[in-house]
Design an enzyme around this catalytic site. Structure first.
Site, mmCIF file in Angstrom:
data_model
loop_
_atom_site.group_PDB
_atom_site.id
_atom_site.type_symbol
_atom_site.label_atom_id
_atom_site.label_comp_id
_atom_site.label_asym_id
_atom_site.label_seq_id
_atom_site.Cartn_x
_atom_site.Cartn_y
_atom_site.Cartn_z
ATOM 1 N N ASP A 78 -2.218 5.737 -3.097
ATOM 2 C CA ASP A 78 -1.663 4.534 -2.470
ATOM 3 C C ASP A 78 -1.006 3.729 -3.588
ATOM 4 O OD1 ASP A 78 -2.821 5.259 -0.059
ATOM 5 O OD2 ASP A 78 -3.792 3.322 0.266
ATOM 6 N N CYS B 270 -0.897 -7.825 -1.113
ATOM 7 C CA CYS B 270 -0.889 -6.672 -0.196
ATOM 8 C C CYS B 270 0.231 -6.790 0.841
ATOM 9 C CB CYS B 270 -2.197 -6.588 0.573
ATOM 10 S SG CYS B 270 -3.629 -6.266 -0.430
ATOM 11 N N ASP C 164 -5.572 -4.468 -6.693
ATOM 12 C CA ASP C 164 -5.106 -5.850 -6.772
ATOM 13 C C ASP C 164 -6.095 -6.898 -6.260
ATOM 14 O OD1 ASP C 164 -4.565 -4.686 -4.341
ATOM 15 O OD2 ASP C 164 -2.537 -5.468 -4.127
ATOM 16 N N ASP D 218 0.815 -1.215 0.000
ATOM 17 C CA ASP D 218 0.000 0.000 0.000
ATOM 18 C C ASP D 218 0.845 1.259 0.000
ATOM 19 O OD1 ASP D 218 -1.934 -1.899 0.398
ATOM 20 O OD2 ASP D 218 -2.633 -1.131 2.326
ATOM 21 N N HIS E 169 -7.487 0.076 -3.936
ATOM 22 C CA HIS E 169 -6.450 -0.889 -4.288
ATOM 23 C C HIS E 169 -6.945 -1.818 -5.397
ATOM 24 C CE1 HIS E 169 -4.815 -0.048 -0.006
ATOM 25 N NE2 HIS E 169 -4.719 0.992 -0.825
HETATM 26 N N1 NVA Z 1 -10.499 -2.975 -1.564
HETATM 27 C C1 NVA Z 1 -10.439 -4.282 -2.143
HETATM 28 C C2 NVA Z 1 -9.249 -5.062 -1.674
HETATM 29 C C3 NVA Z 1 -7.983 -4.714 -2.334
HETATM 30 C C4 NVA Z 1 -6.821 -5.587 -1.946
HETATM 31 C C5 NVA Z 1 -11.652 -5.097 -1.772
HETATM 32 O O1 NVA Z 1 -12.204 -4.873 -0.684
HETATM 33 O O2 NVA Z 1 -12.031 -5.969 -2.523
#
Ligand code: NVA
Length: 367
Positions: free
Chosen positions: A201, A352, A252, A123, A250
């Site tokens: 991030d 992560c 990923d 992150d 994020h």
């Molecule tokens: N915010 C994303 C996770 C990212 C690693 C989710 O909650 O699916």
């Protein structure tokens, strides 16, 4: 070796730079694995409300500024130890950040906060080639999160890496939309952060050689993406995608390039595969099987696709995730299994929890 008399340490003097990683799949040589010690619930703030699972809001409100339950931290720590052993058994050098006291208050003239953790190096730090970039993060609780990595950053710099940082954000109230509210299906994405200053991030970016895929999110604004674009310069192309995700934070667990010509997507969020990937094998992540009663403090269950590639074949997958293991085998990969459910509770999985500091390989174009 860094020598005091040689004040300008140039990258060209260090043919074997300790930092070298251009994509998500070249053979992995060295990785940072986070630590969960001292994990602390951040103070309540609108920026958290916009991303946390709704069933966790009450927990965060009640426990703001307190440590996460000790038994959960211990269980997550055990998963991390197993992960470290798995990586080492696969020949990867593992480094760890230094735990710091997350309960200690810090602040700027405009606000104070306590910390979160040093569990998710992905992150906070972005490695592009031999450059390791400290990200200007939008959560106040994460303002000093890179402190835990400083000993490693200094070592890498001394070994010849570049060491950069985004403009230090002020994180004043002007950065946040305090009127933020949920949007309905079909409405355009509404971020809880404004364009007051650049924030991003690292995990809102995913690398594919000269091409880097990105999303605007609850922590990454256009200003931040533009800063990174100019910082990286014309050798790199940043492509910004918008997915069917009203709480993006994020990339990923949404879009993961696995190898040249191979892309893993979240079938709920990627409704149309971007044209750029024409000719690629596009694999749909199987639906997560995480039981409802398993606590996930900060994410959806789609972290089942938050895997780590050790090379173009070997992929670290959660040991109990049978559908994902079966899919990877069917797609021609070699799954390496590791327990990680207890770590998952803290907001991520193998991708992560890591920062791939050094992979073999050079800058290439895959599109
Ligand atoms: N915010 C994303 C996770 C990212 C690693 C989710 O909650 O699916």
């Amino acid at each position: 070796m860094f020598q005091r008399s040689n004040s300008a340490v140039s990258v060209t003097e260090h043919p074997s730079c300790p930092v070298n990683s251009f994509n998500e799949w070249d053979p992995l040589e060295e990785v940072i694995v986070g630590v969960v010690d001292g994990a602390t619930v951040p103070p309540s703030h609108i920026a958290l409300k916009a991303t946390l699972p709704t069933d966790q809001l009450e927990f965060f409100r009640k426990n703001a500024g307190k440590p996460f339950p000790a038994e959960r931290v211990t269980a997550a720590k055990k998963d991390l130890e197993e992960f470290v052993h798995v990586l080492e058994a696969e020949g990867v050098k593992v480094r760890r950040p230094q735990p710091v006291d997350q309960l200690k208050a810090f602040g700027t003239p405009g606000w104070t906060s306590t910390g979160l953790y040093a569990a998710m190096p992905r992150d906070v730090l972005l490695v592009v080639g031999n450059d390791v970039i400290e990200c200007p993060m939008a959560w106040r609780s994460r303002y000093f999160e890179t402190s835990s990595y400083r000993p490693l950053l200094k070592e890498y710099f001394r070994g010849g890496a570049r060491w950069s940082a985004g403009p230090k954000p002020e994180l004043r109230d002007e950065l946040y939309d305090y009127d933020w509210a949920e949007t309905s299906e079909g409405e355009p994405f509404r971020s809880v952060i404004t364009e007051y200053e650049p924030t991003f991030d690292a995990a809102d970016f995913i690398r594919c050689g000269r091409d880097i895929f990105a999303q605007r999110s609850m922590v990454t604004n256009d200003f931040g993406i533009e800063w990174l674009r100019r910082h990286l310069g014309p050798e790199y192309r940043i492509h910004v995608f918008e997915f069917a995700d009203s709480h993006p934070m994020h990339i990923d667990a949404t879009l993961v390039p696995l190898a040249p010509g191979k892309l893993l997507i979240n079938p709920e969020r990627v409704r149309k595969v971007p044209e750029l990937f024409k000719g690629w094998d596009v694999f749909h992540a199987p639906r997560p099987i995480m039981p409802d009663e398993h606590t996930l403090y900060m994410t959806s269950k789609w972290i089942n696709m938050n895997i780590l590639m050790l090379d173009e074949q070997r992929v670290v997958v959660e040991r109990s995730d049978e559908p994902m293991i079966a899919c990877f085998k069917e797609w021609g990969f070699k799954p390496i299994l590791c327990n990680f459910r207890n770590f998952n509770s803290f907001g991520g999985s193998f991708h992560c929890a890591t920062l791939d500091v050094r992979r073999q390989g050079t800058l290439q174009s895959y599109l």
